[in-house]
Design an enzyme around this catalytic site. Structure first.
Site, short mmCIF file in Angstrom:
data_model
loop_
_atom_site.label_atom_id
_atom_site.label_comp_id
_atom_site.label_asym_id
_atom_site.label_seq_id
_atom_site.Cartn_x
_atom_site.Cartn_y
_atom_site.Cartn_z
CE1 TYR A 1 -3.33 -2.76 0.06
CE2 TYR A 1 -3.09 -2.91 2.44
CZ TYR A 1 -3.63 -3.38 1.26
OH TYR A 1 -4.47 -4.45 1.28
C1 LIG Z 1 -0.64 -8.32 1.01
C2 LIG Z 1 -0.53 -9.29 -0.14
C3 LIG Z 1 -1.88 -9.38 -0.86
C4 LIG Z 1 0.51 -8.78 -1.13
O1 LIG Z 1 0.61 -9.73 -2.17
P1 LIG Z 1 2.06 -10.12 -2.72
O2 LIG Z 1 1.82 -10.86 -3.99
O3 LIG Z 1 2.85 -10.78 -1.67
O4 LIG Z 1 2.61 -8.64 -3.01
P2 LIG Z 1 3.73 -8.19 -4.01
O5 LIG Z 1 4.48 -9.38 -4.53
O6 LIG Z 1 3.11 -7.30 -5.00
O7 LIG Z 1 4.66 -7.41 -3.05
C5 LIG Z 1 5.30 -8.12 -2.01
C6 LIG Z 1 6.77 -8.08 -2.18
O8 LIG Z 1 7.22 -8.68 -3.35
C7 LIG Z 1 8.15 -7.81 -4.03
N1 LIG Z 1 7.91 -7.96 -5.46
C8 LIG Z 1 7.05 -7.27 -6.20
N2 LIG Z 1 7.12 -7.68 -7.49
C9 LIG Z 1 8.01 -8.67 -7.52
C10 LIG Z 1 8.49 -9.51 -8.55
N3 LIG Z 1 8.05 -9.40 -9.80
N4 LIG Z 1 9.40 -10.44 -8.22
C11 LIG Z 1 9.83 -10.54 -6.97
N5 LIG Z 1 9.42 -9.77 -5.94
C12 LIG Z 1 8.51 -8.85 -6.22
C13 LIG Z 1 7.77 -6.46 -3.61
O9 LIG Z 1 8.88 -5.58 -3.66
C14 LIG Z 1 7.30 -6.68 -2.23
O10 LIG Z 1 8.39 -6.65 -1.34
P3 LIG Z 1 8.21 -6.07 0.10
O11 LIG Z 1 7.01 -6.73 0.72
O12 LIG Z 1 9.46 -6.41 0.78
O13 LIG Z 1 8.00 -4.61 -0.11
C15 LIG Z 1 -0.10 -10.70 0.33
O14 LIG Z 1 1.20 -10.64 0.85
C16 LIG Z 1 -1.04 -11.30 1.33
O15 LIG Z 1 -2.00 -11.97 0.94
N6 LIG Z 1 -0.77 -11.09 2.63
C17 LIG Z 1 -1.55 -11.67 3.70
C18 LIG Z 1 -2.97 -11.19 3.68
C19 LIG Z 1 -3.05 -9.68 3.80
O16 LIG Z 1 -2.38 -9.08 4.62
N7 LIG Z 1 -3.93 -9.10 2.99
C20 LIG Z 1 -4.19 -7.70 3.04
C21 LIG Z 1 -5.12 -7.43 4.16
S1 LIG Z 1 -5.62 -5.76 4.17
#
Ligand SMILES: CC(C)(COP(=O)(O)OP(=O)(O)OC[C@H]1O[C@@H](n2cnc3c(N)ncnc32)[C@H](O)[C@@H]1OP(=O)(O)O)[C@@H](O)C(=O)NCCC(=O)NCCS
Length: 204
Positions: A165
């Protein structure tokens, strides 16, 4: 080799795959098994709300074609148009008023927004940009002026949700807010739409 494709999910599709989507939610949030049975009626009711939209992240062997209806889901996001008769809207409104926000400002914040209700990626698929892709697809071409969401407060804002976010420019609307029926403090965050635009008044 399987790759991930982010696509819109229709209401009939999500109804038929509701428990698969809920499994991702339960795994991502680390909730106990069984939580999905409590949430299912709520998710089903949300589908009927004005402006409901959902997107899914599907595992597929052919990223150039729409994923088959049986493609496994690894991520889910949905939301709908915020409205004054929704419980969440009323809670946030009360929270803003309680912190001394002027009523005109409350209307600015809550007047025209998309509520991002759920965003979850299966733990085994996190950290690959899927969360960001889901969020961007969900918010593409929305008619509302802004998007609001709530997320649990965590120390130093240090989890993937907060990182995502903040990376996208979401700003504070309400902090350390406790919704009725939940003991955890939440943050309400907001962003102007389209996502790459600037934050509206009230999303400071
Ligand atoms: C929050 C959530 C939806 C994010 O989804 P995600 O797929 O993990 O998110 P992203 O991959 O876009 O970003 C996560 C990390 O991956 C990294 N990333 C983004 N694109 C990437 C790529 N192409 N390759 C490798 N890493 C990548 C990002 O830099 C980010 O790193 P950081 O967390 O250290 O900043 C997920 O982690 C989740 O389901 N969490 C638990 C439930 C939750 O909290 N939901 C939200 C409730 S409000």
């Amino acid at each position: 080799m399987s790759t991930v494709v982010v696509e819109a999910i229709s209401a009939p599709q999500i109804r038929s795959r509701l428990f698969e989507a809920l499994d991702i939610y339960v795994a991502a949030m680390g909730y106990p098994r069984g939580t999905e049975h409590h949430r299912a009626p709520m998710w089903a009711e949300h589908i009927l709300r004005d402006g409901w939209r959902a997107v899914g992240a599907f595992l597929t062997d052919d990223p150039t074609a729409p994923p088959p209806s049986t493609a496994p889901l690894v991520g889910i996001a949905y939301g709908y148009r915020g409205a004054a008769h929704h419980w969440w809207d009323q809670q946030v409104r009360q929270g803003l008023v309680a912190t001394g926000v002027e009523s005109a400002q409350v209307e600015t914040v809550l007047g025209d927004y998309f509520e991002l209700t759920e965003l979850h990626v299966h733990p085994q698929a996190q950290g690959r940009g899927i969360g960001e892709a889901l969020l961007r697809e969900l918010l593409t071409d929305r008619p509302e002026q802004g998007v609001l969401l709530s997320t649990p407060e965590v120390s130093e804002e240090d989890n993937r949700a907060w990182h995502l976010y903040r990376r996208l420019g979401f700003t504070d609307v309400l902090r350390h807010f406790v919704f009725v029926g939940d003991h955890r403090p939440f943050a309400v965050l907001g962003h102007a739409l389209p996502l790459d635009g600037t934050a509206p008044a009230g999303h400071s």
